[in-house]
Design a protein around this motif. Structure first.
Motif, short mmCIF file in Angstrom:
data_model
loop_
_atom_site.label_atom_id
_atom_site.label_comp_id
_atom_site.label_asym_id
_atom_site.label_seq_id
_atom_site.Cartn_x
_atom_site.Cartn_y
_atom_site.Cartn_z
N LYS A 654 -11.43 -8.35 7.97
CA LYS A 654 -12.09 -8.92 6.94
C LYS A 654 -11.86 -8.59 5.50
O LYS A 654 -12.01 -9.48 4.58
CB LYS A 654 -13.66 -9.06 7.22
CG LYS A 654 -14.01 -9.77 8.47
CD LYS A 654 -13.77 -11.29 8.40
CE LYS A 654 -14.48 -11.71 9.50
NZ LYS A 654 -14.09 -13.17 9.64
N THR A 655 -11.21 -7.35 5.39
CA THR A 655 -11.05 -6.90 4.01
C THR A 655 -9.53 -6.70 3.68
O THR A 655 -8.73 -7.32 4.66
CB THR A 655 -11.24 -5.10 4.18
OG1 THR A 655 -10.44 -4.39 5.07
CG2 THR A 655 -12.56 -4.93 4.50
N THR A 656 -9.27 -6.44 2.66
CA THR A 656 -7.89 -6.49 1.88
C THR A 656 -7.03 -5.54 2.69
O THR A 656 -7.26 -4.42 3.25
CB THR A 656 -7.67 -6.56 0.52
OG1 THR A 656 -8.19 -5.34 0.18
CG2 THR A 656 -8.34 -7.67 0.16
N PRO A 657 -5.69 -5.59 2.61
CA PRO A 657 -4.99 -4.70 3.36
C PRO A 657 -5.00 -3.37 2.75
O PRO A 657 -5.21 -3.22 1.66
CB PRO A 657 -3.39 -5.15 3.23
CG PRO A 657 -3.43 -6.69 3.28
CD PRO A 657 -4.92 -6.97 2.45
N LEU A 658 -4.66 -2.10 3.52
CA LEU A 658 -4.70 -0.81 3.01
C LEU A 658 -3.67 -0.66 1.61
O LEU A 658 -2.76 -0.97 2.03
CB LEU A 658 -4.44 0.07 4.02
CG LEU A 658 -4.60 1.66 3.67
CD1 LEU A 658 -6.08 1.76 3.15
CD2 LEU A 658 -4.09 2.26 4.63
N ARG A 659 -4.13 -0.29 0.45
CA ARG A 659 -3.29 -0.27 -0.46
C ARG A 659 -3.69 1.34 -1.21
O ARG A 659 -4.94 1.44 -1.65
CB ARG A 659 -3.65 -1.36 -1.57
CG ARG A 659 -3.32 -2.67 -0.98
CD ARG A 659 -3.51 -3.54 -2.01
NE ARG A 659 -3.31 -5.15 -1.49
CZ ARG A 659 -3.32 -6.07 -2.21
NH1 ARG A 659 -3.98 -6.07 -3.43
NH2 ARG A 659 -3.42 -7.44 -1.52
#
Length: 705
Positions: A654-659
């Motif tokens: 559900k979260t944005t990709p790891l950055r």
């Protein structure tokens, strides 16, 4: 005699008396007395002293007196009922006196006698119930709660049964006896009462009076007709002979619209058959299915040897209004011909329409074929249209055409002109035409059934692992899976299709299968998340660094790649199959949402080089750090064997990709299916070493790499 009755009574008393326990032994039976019939005598006597059985009918009508007077619009009648109620319990009893549709006026009801049983003191004190007459569901119903005999008088108006006002039907409850008196304010009538036992008719004061006695019945009918007395002619004048009118001949006109759909080794024929009948009627229609072979040989093979379709035409269905049945039989005189007979439920006239479906099985997908024709038997005129449709990738050539005129498809009727892939169109003014075609089946060509409009790869290097989040905007019409080949030693974390988690699979070659949605021209997303171990070169000496990319078996129109590298190292220019840019040329959108905030656009080479250098040559204080999906140090945690499971839907991210780390942007146009991508650069741990820029390599007048 009296002595015999006394003996029987005493015997019954002894039988009913229980034997003493002291006298009777255990297991002994009671004494029994038998009569002549073989049964117990006391039981027979008990039956004699019981009350008589109840009447099976609780209420019935013993007599009905019906006095009717015929008027111009309605019949006025006074109906008197004698009703006997046999019910002994205090329950409400009812009986329907008149049906719906009868207008009731004055109502009288009274109790004339009590039941035969003597009334007790309590019953004498009870008030007398004269009964009630009310209406239930538009019917006249009599109700009472006490047994006895009642007299009910109704004044009602009955309608005439026919528009000529010569029949009256009185619907009454079934009675034991009915007495009818009717007054008709006319003379010279023939009156009849069909159910009557006796009927007396007399004329008084210009009125016809009728009296009749009827047996038990439900309906009383009165019919009358005026007596017509024909005057005797003084002189008989012979009528002049008239010439018989000429009988017009019946005209049967036929209209036919053929649609022949050819493809796949089968020719499906749909015939819209119209018949117009003038000066008559028809109950059976016959159509002759003709032989469809040509008259001259074609090349080395003659038509007669290749096909004789007349007897091979298979009738599938016949539909139409008023159709009773249809059947197909061999023609008695013409071999190789069939006759289709259509029977109607009744003789019809005017316009009749049928839809006939038939098919012919071809010798092969590429061969000569003669199309069938249905000839209406006994038709005076015939006309129609023929349309040839290609259902598959076949080429249809004309070989022989007789009694047909080729026309443009736009000249066809609307139901034929609207059909797609019409190759040939004809008109005819007579049946028995010949149409021979050469069908050539060509090989199909592989076409694109799935493509990715955009692909976005977001790859994060934490020093120990590479975290991959790849997403595509896909259009698909036929494909079931998208095959993605991930780098070795990769662990699949999740897969999504159209925004929902799906179960990935792996084939024998090691490719990961992502289920796709058949969306025609609509875009949907396909995503895959996986992680693999990766080491980062250490030391201040420059070393080669390569990033392995996944491959997919569908073409990608525009590929966007974003790398997040650890900030402790400095990196040279990325080179390989992708082109490094300071910012993407456009912001990709997966599932309708932007992936990141748009970056400013450079307008010349110097500005582009400056943005590239400031974007990449930043120190540790300018780096971007995120701990989404990782530990407190910003590194993703690798899944253990206990965290993974096969055969179930994966976890939805559900979260944005790891950055986290230092970002780099790369692009590529038109990535072919299963194309391997090579991406390399130089890296080291020099403390303040600047990354090599592309300023000297850019054109002076254009900022596009």
């Amino acid at each position: 005699s009296y002595s015999f009755c006394t003996l029987l009574t005493y015997t019954c008393y002894l039988q009913k008396r229980s034997p003493s326990k002291k006298i009777m032994k255990k297991g002994s039976a009671a004494p029994r007395v038998y009569g002549n019939s073989g049964g117990r005598l006391c039981d027979t006597l008990e039956g004699l002293f019981k009350e008589p059985p109840k009447c099976p009918i609780d209420v019935f009508v013993t007599k009905v007196d019906l006095d009717a007077v015929m008027q111009d619009q309605v019949v006025s009648a006074v109906v008197k009922y004698q009703i006997t109620v046999m019910k002994r319990k205090e329950e409400i009893t009812n009986i329907t006196l008149l049906p719906s549709g009868v207008a009731v006026g004055k109502i009288e009801s009274k109790k004339v006698s009590s039941p035969i049983k003597e009334e007790t003191e309590k019953e004498k004190e009870r008030p007398t119930d004269d009964g009630r007459v009310t209406f239930v569901n538009n019917s006249t119903v009599f109700f009472t709660s006490q047994p006895g005999m009642y007299e009910v008088t109704l004044e009602a108006q009955f309608p005439y049964a026919t528009p000529l006002k010569q029949i009256v039907n009185f619907t009454l409850p079934r009675m034991s006896q009915c007495h009818l008196k009717a007054v008709l304010p006319w003379t010279g009538l023939e009156v009849s009462v069909p159910q009557a036992v006796t009927v007396n008719t007399k004329v008084e004061d210009n009125k016809t009076c009728v009296e009749a006695v009827l047996p038990p019945c439900d309906t009383v009918s009165i019919k009358w007709l005026k007596q017509i007395v024909a005057p005797k002619p003084d002189k008989v004048t012979p009528l002049p002979l008239q010439k018989p009118k000429p009988v017009k001949e019946m005209i049967l006109t036929s209209g036919q619209d053929y649609l022949h759909s050819i493809g796949g080794g089968v020719c499906v024929t749909t015939l819209h058959q119209h018949f117009t009948i003038t000066n008559g009627s028809v109950s059976t229609f016959s159509l002759e299915v003709g032989d469809c072979h040509g008259s001259a040989p074609h090349q080395a093979t003659g038509y007669n040897d290749v096909f004789k379709q007349g007897k091979h035409v298979r009738i599938l269905s016949v539909e139409g209004t008023g159709l009773k049945e249809w059947n197909v039989a061999e023609h008695p005189e013409k071999p190789g011909h069939q006759v289709l007979k259509i029977d109607m439920e009744s003789a019809v006239e005017g316009v009749v329409h049928f839809v006939i479906s038939a098919e012919i099985e071809m010798i092969s997908t590429s061969c000569l074929i003669g199309l069938p024709s249905f000839h209406p038997v006994a038709a005076n005129r015939a006309k129609g249209n023929v349309a040839i449709q290609a259902r598959t990738a076949v080429e249809i050539q004309e070989v022989e055409v007789r009694r047909l005129t080729k026309v443009d498809v736009k000249e066809m009727p609307a139901k034929l002109a609207s059909v797609p892939n019409i190759l040939h169109a004809y008109k005819f003014l007579t049946t028995g035409f010949t149409l021979v075609l050469n069908v050539i089946k060509h090989n199909d060509v592989d076409v694109l059934v799935a493509t990715a409009e955009q692909g976005v790869y977001r790859i994060t290097h934490t020093g120990e692992h590479l975290f991959y989040h790849i997403a595509y905007n896909v259009r698909n019409t036929q494909r079931q899976f998208a095959r993605v080949k991930v780098p070795p030693n990769s662990t699949i974390w999740s897969s999504l299709s159209n925004g929902s988690a799906v179960k990935p699979a792996i084939d024998a070659s090691g490719d990961t299968l992502i289920p796709l949605v058949k969306s025609s021209n609509d875009l949907f997303s396909a995503e895959l998340v996986f992680v693999r171990p990766a080491d980062l070169p250490e030391g201040q000496a420059e070393k080669d660094l390569s990033i392995e990319m996944p491959t997919i078996d569908i073409p990608v129109n525009h590929l966007f790649v974003q790398l997040w590298m650890p900030v402790k190292n400095h990196y040279g220019q990325w080179h390989g199959d992708l082109q490094e840019v300071p910012h993407w040329s456009l912001e990709p959108c997966i599932r309708g949402q932007p992936q990141s905030t748009p970056a400013p656009v450079a307008h010349n080479a110097n500005e582009w080089a400056y943005q590239l250098q400031t974007n990449v040559d930043m120190d540790d204080s300018d780096s971007v750090t995120s701990t989404i999906g990782g530990n407190n140090a910003g590194e993703p945690t690798a899944a253990t064997s206990g965290d993974l499971a096969a055969g179930i839907k994966p976890l939805t991210f559900k979260t944005t990709p790891l950055r986290t780390g230092r970002p780099f942007h790369l692009e590529k146009l038109l990535l072919a299916p299963k194309t391997k991508i090579r991406l390399e650069c130089k890296t080291c741990e020099a403390e303040k070493k600047k990354r090599r820029t592309l300023k000297d390599q850019q054109p002076k007048q254009c900022g596009i790499m």
